[in-house]
Design a protein around this motif. Sequence first.
Motif, short mmCIF file in Angstrom:
data_model
loop_
_atom_site.label_atom_id
_atom_site.label_comp_id
_atom_site.label_asym_id
_atom_site.label_seq_id
_atom_site.Cartn_x
_atom_site.Cartn_y
_atom_site.Cartn_z
N VAL A 37 0.84 -1.40 0.01
CA VAL A 37 -0.02 0.05 -0.06
C VAL A 37 0.84 1.23 0.00
O VAL A 37 0.34 2.26 -0.41
N GLU A 38 2.16 1.17 0.33
CA GLU A 38 3.04 2.28 0.43
C GLU A 38 3.89 2.34 -0.79
O GLU A 38 4.90 3.15 -0.78
N ASN A 39 3.57 1.56 -1.84
CA ASN A 39 4.27 1.49 -2.94
C ASN A 39 5.82 0.59 -2.78
O ASN A 39 6.68 1.03 -3.91
N ASN A 40 6.01 -0.06 -1.85
CA ASN A 40 7.38 -0.78 -1.69
C ASN A 40 7.19 -2.00 -2.34
O ASN A 40 6.33 -2.77 -2.36
N PRO A 41 8.26 -2.55 -3.11
CA PRO A 41 8.28 -3.75 -3.69
C PRO A 41 8.47 -4.85 -2.92
O PRO A 41 9.08 -4.73 -1.90
N VAL A 42 7.61 -6.03 -3.08
CA VAL A 42 7.61 -7.25 -2.34
C VAL A 42 7.62 -8.43 -3.11
O VAL A 42 6.74 -8.39 -4.10
N LYS A 43 8.51 -9.13 -3.18
CA LYS A 43 8.67 -10.24 -3.91
C LYS A 43 8.20 -11.44 -3.23
O LYS A 43 8.15 -11.68 -2.21
#
Length: 501
Positions: free
Chosen positions: A142-148
């Motif tokens: 939701v904070e636009n951080n990338p998550v693999k």
Amino acid sequence: MKGLYMFEEIKKLKESQVAKQLNIDTRTVKRYWNMSEQDFLNLVKKLNENKSKSILDQYKDEILGFLITYKDFTAAQIYDRLKEQHINFDLCKSSVRNYVAKLREKNNLNKKLKEREYVAVEELPMGKQAQVDFGEIILYDVENNPVKVWTFAMMLSHSRYKYGCWQDKPFNAQDFVEAHNKAFQYFGGIPEEIVYDRTKVALVNENEDGTFKLCKAFEEYVKKVKFNPVFCKPYDPESKGKIEAVVKYFKFNFANHRTFKGIDNLNAAFHRWLEGTGNTKVHQTTKKVPSEVFSLERQYLSDKHLSKDIPIIQHRVKKDNTISYEGNRYSLPKGTYSAHKDIVLNIVGDLLEIKTLDLNLIISYKMATGKGKLIQKEPYHRQIDKEVSELKTEVFEQFKYNERILEYIEKLVISDPKNVRRNLVKLQKLGNEFSLNALVGGVEYSLLKGDLSLGTLSLKVKQNSFSVKKEEILQSDLIPKICDVNTRSISEYQNIQEEGL
């Protein structure tokens, strides 16, 4: 100054203007300025000839020999051969690659690739085979951080009925086994064989006789559940093309551009998608709905070795002493995170058992229905009899519910669950023999060192008690002695005074 037209146009300017525009010396401009048209054309021709020459021209015939003899010879192979056959050859691979490409184009020697021929095959019988593969994709929270995130996919080859699950870390051998358990429970049975690529979570290596050495966890699982693992040739994804397409389907039809709101949320949404879309759309090859065909295939799957007890190994304990399972959080005794960051889950019917890695029971719960709940019991609950529970209460009261001592007891119970009663009795005895301050000091030392043994605690408590007594004796020598003094009433003094008068 390429081209005769440009040569003539430039001469319309002044020499100084050309030198300034091209940022070169006027003497260089004059050298070209005084050329005739023919001299200029000869110069251009010479420059082009020099440009077309290459240091690799000395190997041209040799390289052409390779390309003519072996149509599929690669530039990398040619580079290796030139290095082997010429001691002073020190050119880089990219130079060879570019030179080989020009020679191919100039001499019409395009690489001839051996095309794979495909033959249509009959559909496998029901219950015969499943295929397994992994995939990964990057989502954004939701904070636009990338998550693999990583996915495990299994598909029944006949019905094309699919199962999958996601996690936020790569799958290890234990995760691999757990994913199989979930898939078999989802299907309600086990196929005869399962096709894999040569994944490291399943294989250690290939033996000389063509057989495979499996990872210990997977080998034991295969023996227990009884199916035949089949491994593809290396670098041959098309031999299990069905599951390759399924992984892409999971990644790009379900996961792509989806906001990551936690792994539990992702899995819950995924299983809704499977039930509503993934297994209910008409398959392009079979022209049938997977869920409808699966209703027939289900009876051909073996449930003889389908375990009702599903071990789920090495779940991570969160800092708030909870674990997440099937969308709910289950509370653990205080201190579990400090003592056991990884635990084991074991499902027996509708009972969820939470154990240490050496399989000592920490706590058990009846599995909750629904999602998003925090499941907990009263503090200091362990699955022990009422008498021991009462003994714990007595110990807590004896030590006036001191937080550090309670923390020590909780960790002691978790680390040594077989000797709860004996350890509590020893603590009671220590509390009777020594002061609370001495005991707290010993507990502080044990927690700091991570040594929860009662032997260490007893020794430290005795040392603390001796130090306290010695300090009290030393301090008592410094306190002035106060003697008792007999006093008289004031009337006695008045009588003495009157007699004197």
